[in-house]
Write an enzyme that holds these catalytic residues in place. Structure first.
Site, PDB file in Angstrom:
ATOM      1  N   GLU B  88       8.423  -6.347   4.908  1.00 15.37           N
ATOM      2  CA  GLU B  88       8.774  -6.011   3.531  1.00 15.37           C
ATOM      3  C   GLU B  88       9.708  -4.815   3.498  1.00 15.37           C
ATOM      4  O   GLU B  88       9.920  -4.212   2.457  1.00 15.37           O
ATOM      5  CB  GLU B  88       7.527  -5.803   2.672  1.00 15.37           C
ATOM      6  CG  GLU B  88       6.572  -4.736   3.116  1.00 15.37           C
ATOM      7  CD  GLU B  88       5.409  -4.600   2.140  1.00 15.37           C
ATOM      8  OE1 GLU B  88       4.369  -5.171   2.430  1.00 15.37           O
ATOM      9  OE2 GLU B  88       5.553  -3.927   1.118  1.00 15.37           O
ATOM     10  N   CYS B 120       2.155  -7.687   3.345  1.00 16.93           N
ATOM     11  CA  CYS B 120       1.652  -7.400   4.694  1.00 16.93           C
ATOM     12  C   CYS B 120       1.279  -8.658   5.465  1.00 16.93           C
ATOM     13  O   CYS B 120       0.872  -8.571   6.614  1.00 16.93           O
ATOM     14  CB  CYS B 120       0.465  -6.453   4.629  1.00 16.93           C
ATOM     15  SG  CYS B 120       0.871  -4.864   3.901  1.00 16.93           S
ATOM     16  N   THR B 161      -0.677   6.785   4.209  1.00 18.50           N
ATOM     17  CA  THR B 161      -0.944   5.709   5.179  1.00 18.50           C
ATOM     18  C   THR B 161       0.278   4.855   5.533  1.00 18.50           C
ATOM     19  O   THR B 161       0.292   4.240   6.592  1.00 18.50           O
ATOM     20  CB  THR B 161      -2.034   4.755   4.652  1.00 18.50           C
ATOM     21  OG1 THR B 161      -1.661   4.284   3.354  1.00 18.50           O
ATOM     22  CG2 THR B 161      -3.387   5.459   4.574  1.00 18.50           C
ATOM     23  N   ARG B 208      -6.884  -1.917 -10.769  1.00 17.10           N
ATOM     24  CA  ARG B 208      -8.148  -2.054 -10.042  1.00 17.10           C
ATOM     25  C   ARG B 208      -8.193  -3.289  -9.136  1.00 17.10           C
ATOM     26  O   ARG B 208      -9.241  -3.649  -8.614  1.00 17.10           O
ATOM     27  CB  ARG B 208      -9.313  -2.088 -11.037  1.00 17.10           C
ATOM     28  CG  ARG B 208      -9.271  -3.247 -11.984  1.00 17.10           C
ATOM     29  CD  ARG B 208     -10.170  -3.005 -13.190  1.00 17.10           C
ATOM     30  NE  ARG B 208      -9.842  -3.921 -14.253  1.00 17.10           N
ATOM     31  CZ  ARG B 208     -10.314  -5.173 -14.308  1.00 17.10           C
ATOM     32  NH1 ARG B 208     -11.113  -5.608 -13.382  1.00 17.10           N
ATOM     33  NH2 ARG B 208      -9.979  -5.948 -15.307  1.00 17.10           N
ATOM     34  N   THR B 210      -6.738  -3.734  -6.202  1.00 17.99           N
ATOM     35  CA  THR B 210      -6.472  -3.482  -4.786  1.00 17.99           C
ATOM     36  C   THR B 210      -7.608  -3.870  -3.842  1.00 17.99           C
ATOM     37  O   THR B 210      -7.378  -4.474  -2.811  1.00 17.99           O
ATOM     38  CB  THR B 210      -6.136  -1.996  -4.591  1.00 17.99           C
ATOM     39  OG1 THR B 210      -4.963  -1.736  -5.348  1.00 17.99           O
ATOM     40  CG2 THR B 210      -5.868  -1.681  -3.144  1.00 17.99           C
ATOM     41  N   HIS B 243      -6.300  -6.887   8.980  1.00 15.80           N
ATOM     42  CA  HIS B 243      -5.262  -6.026   8.404  1.00 15.80           C
ATOM     43  C   HIS B 243      -5.895  -4.655   8.117  1.00 15.80           C
ATOM     44  O   HIS B 243      -7.069  -4.576   7.755  1.00 15.80           O
ATOM     45  CB  HIS B 243      -4.703  -6.646   7.134  1.00 15.80           C
ATOM     46  CG  HIS B 243      -3.723  -5.753   6.443  1.00 15.80           C
ATOM     47  ND1 HIS B 243      -2.604  -5.274   7.084  1.00 15.80           N
ATOM     48  CD2 HIS B 243      -3.711  -5.226   5.195  1.00 15.80           C
ATOM     49  CE1 HIS B 243      -1.938  -4.497   6.254  1.00 15.80           C
ATOM     50  NE2 HIS B 243      -2.581  -4.452   5.105  1.00 15.80           N
ATOM     51  N   LYS B 248     -11.356   3.002   6.122  1.00 10.88           N
ATOM     52  CA  LYS B 248     -12.570   2.696   5.357  1.00 10.88           C
ATOM     53  C   LYS B 248     -12.651   1.210   5.006  1.00 10.88           C
ATOM     54  O   LYS B 248     -13.704   0.579   5.144  1.00 10.88           O
ATOM     55  CB  LYS B 248     -12.577   3.544   4.071  1.00 10.88           C
ATOM     56  CG  LYS B 248     -13.915   3.581   3.358  1.00 10.88           C
ATOM     57  CD  LYS B 248     -13.916   4.614   2.256  1.00 10.88           C
ATOM     58  CE  LYS B 248     -13.181   4.089   1.030  1.00 10.88           C
ATOM     59  NZ  LYS B 248     -13.267   5.027  -0.120  1.00 10.88           N
ATOM     60  N   ASN B 275      -1.022   2.490   8.296  1.00  6.40           N
ATOM     61  CA  ASN B 275      -0.872   1.087   7.934  1.00  6.40           C
ATOM     62  C   ASN B 275       0.567   0.643   8.161  1.00  6.40           C
ATOM     63  O   ASN B 275       1.466   1.058   7.432  1.00  6.40           O
ATOM     64  CB  ASN B 275      -1.259   0.894   6.460  1.00  6.40           C
ATOM     65  CG  ASN B 275      -1.061  -0.524   5.974  1.00  6.40           C
ATOM     66  OD1 ASN B 275      -0.782  -1.419   6.757  1.00  6.40           O
ATOM     67  ND2 ASN B 275      -1.219  -0.715   4.669  1.00  6.40           N
ATOM     68  N   SER B 305      -0.647  -8.591   0.193  1.00  2.00           N
ATOM     69  CA  SER B 305      -0.813  -8.512  -1.254  1.00  2.00           C
ATOM     70  C   SER B 305      -0.065  -9.632  -1.935  1.00  2.00           C
ATOM     71  O   SER B 305       0.952 -10.118  -1.458  1.00  2.00           O
ATOM     72  CB  SER B 305      -0.308  -7.167  -1.762  1.00  2.00           C
ATOM     73  OG  SER B 305      -1.121  -6.144  -1.249  1.00  2.00           O
TER      74      SER B 305
END
Lengths: 141, 356
Positions: B88, B120, B161, B208, B210, B243, B248, B275, B305
């Site tokens: 991307e 991604c 990230t 929200r 994600t 991925h 976390k 990332n 995404s």
């Protein structure tokens, strides 16, 4: 250098394409269609190994137009095992990390980095040998 | 729907014939970013991330990863019939990255080449397509690359990230494979979790969406469907790669799916480099292959995404031992690093500020 010339020489810039005279073994980089040494037109394509050794180096503080990101970058005279010498930028290295005699390897990088509107020109630079290949070189030395 | 029909089956058995990785040398400690924006260090998800050099972009990074893949095996250039770059962060909006890569590798002109876009997941989409070319008999070998120099808005949470790196995989018939593909599938839905409009520099998160609705849902659905279709369980796998948007998320996903910390350990690179977007899961897979032994089973699930996941089940073959030595491994690139201590230098390297 103008765009058509970069394009014509892209195999030279991207993968160190050279030519060698079948008659007298003279090597040319960039490649030539006939031999300057013996006049033969029987030249073979030769892809250089991309390994080399730093013979001499200098820092560039007044870069050419189109290379403004290159202030203070290192430019070196590099000796190749194929018996050629060429001048190239060093990359991925700080001045304190490089010295004459050091083994370097070719990488493809952006040569001109500040042309927002123009063609991005890619070509060869050299850097200190990375990782496992560095160890391999040390073993064979 | 019966379980086998969701698998993407190939006519011929296929696998990874070789692979190569690349991570640029620059590292910025995230505390330097946090200090600029007044964020407490404990709220930062990782310690450091990789940063491309001033003369690097997705094309140059693809070339090095692919060269590493081709150096490990003796495959003639005319046997490789496709090169696909999933990214991307294309150097040009219009002009393929893949033709520069193919030219630099000496694979032109009789080769299929294209850039793939799926956030991604673009890299694993390139892998699925390479598998299809080889599996259908259209190509003896096909090259798939996932690579990014991920962009993030200054001050945005992504800036801690968004990193640079990726890997290349040469797919071939199973008899030439170092890791055979047992089965694969793709799972996609229209999900508004992350997007960038044309002529905008930086992507944005969709409020929200994600986490649960995007990363976790798609990664879980793809992984569970693949395991069900193959009749396998997490404990059948030696290693698992996901991925890696942040550490976390990866730990939580692995736990939810029933994979252990030990299974994800070798391919879990986000804590060290961040990332790498389309390169993230592919780089993790390359790191696993660096240490894998014959018979090891590997679960691979990407995420992109928009949104979707590709899941692959791989078995490492004895040919893993026949790969040529002397090619840099992922670890060599992780250990080769130049620390960027200053946020201003980082901004220059990311081309966010320019000399006038």
């Amino acid at each position: 250098m103008e765009l058509p010339r970069y394009h014509r020489l892209r195999s030279t810039f991207y993968r160190l394409q050279a030519s060698r005279c079948a008659a007298c073994q003279a090597t040319y980089f960039p490649p030539r269609p006939y031999c300057l040494h013996c006049g033969s037109r029987n030249l073979e394509e030769l892809r250089l190994s991309g390994r080399g050794r730093v013979l001499s180096l200098t820092r560039v503080y007044q870069p050419s137009r189109g290379f403004s990101d290159g202030v203070g970058t290192l430019t070196a005279l590099i000796e190749l095992p194929e018996g050629l010498r060429l001048i190239a930028q060093l990359t991925d290295v700080e001045p304190a990390e490089v010295e004459t005699g050091q083994e370097v390897e070719m990488v493809v990088r952006r040569l001109r980095t500040d042309e927002e509107q123009g063609l991005i020109v890619y070509g060869y630079k050299f850097r200190p040998v990375v990782g496992a290949r560095a160890a391999e070189g040390a073993n064979s030395a | 729907m019966s379980a086998p029909s969701i698998l993407l089956r190939t006519e011929h058995r296929v696998g990874i014939a070789s692979y190569g990785a690349y991570v640029p040398r620059g590292r910025i400690r995230t505390e330097a970013i946090a200090a600029c924006w007044g964020l407490e260090q404990k709220r930062v998800p990782i310690r450091a991330k990789s940063v491309p050099g001033p003369d690097e972009d997705t094309a140059t990074m693809c070339i090095e990863a692919a060269q590493n893949a081709l150096r490990r095996v003796a495959v003639a250039a005319d046997q490789i019939r496709a090169v696909w770059v999933g990214t991307e962060s294309k150097p040009y909006a219009v002009k393929p990255t893949s033709t520069v890569v193919a030219e630099a590798l000496g694979l032109t002109p009789f080769i299929s080449a294209a850039d793939m876009e799926f956030a991604c997941k673009a890299g694993s989409e390139a892998m699925q397509t390479a598998m299809a070319y080889v599996g259908s008999g259209m190509a003896r070998y096909a090259l798939a690359i996932g690579m990014d120099t991920a962009q993030s808005r200054p001050g945005d949470s992504l800036e801690y990230t968004a990193a640079a790196g990726g890997a290349a995989f040469l797919f071939g018939r199973a008899e030439n494979a170092v890791a055979e593909v047992e089965g694969s599938l793709s799972y996609v839905t229209d999900t508004p979790d992350f997007f960038r409009h044309a002529h905008r520099h930086y992507p944005q998160h969709g409020q929200r969406f994600t986490g649960d609705a995007a990363y976790f849902h798609h990664s879980q659905q793809a992984t569970r469907a693949l395991l069900d279709a193959l009749g396998r369980a997490p404990q059948d796998y030696r290693w698992a790669v996901f991925h890696q948007p942040n550490p976390k998320f990866v730990r939580r996903l692995a736990r939810q799916l029933g994979f252990t910390e030990e299974q994800i350990r070798p391919g879990f690179l986000a804590p060290a480099i961040g990332n790498t977007y389309a390169g993230s899961s592919l780089l993790g897979l390359a790191a696993v292959l660096d240490i894998a032994r014959p018979g090891d089973r590997i679960l691979f699930t990407s995420y992109g995404s928009g949104a979707g996941s590709d899941a692959l089940s791989l078995v490492v073959t004895p040919r893993i031992g026949s790969l040529r030595a002397g090619v840099p491994r992922v670890r060599d690139y992780l250990e080769r690093k130049q620390e960027i201590g200053d946020y201003g230098v980082y901004l220059r390297l990311m081309k966010k500020i320019h000399r006038e």
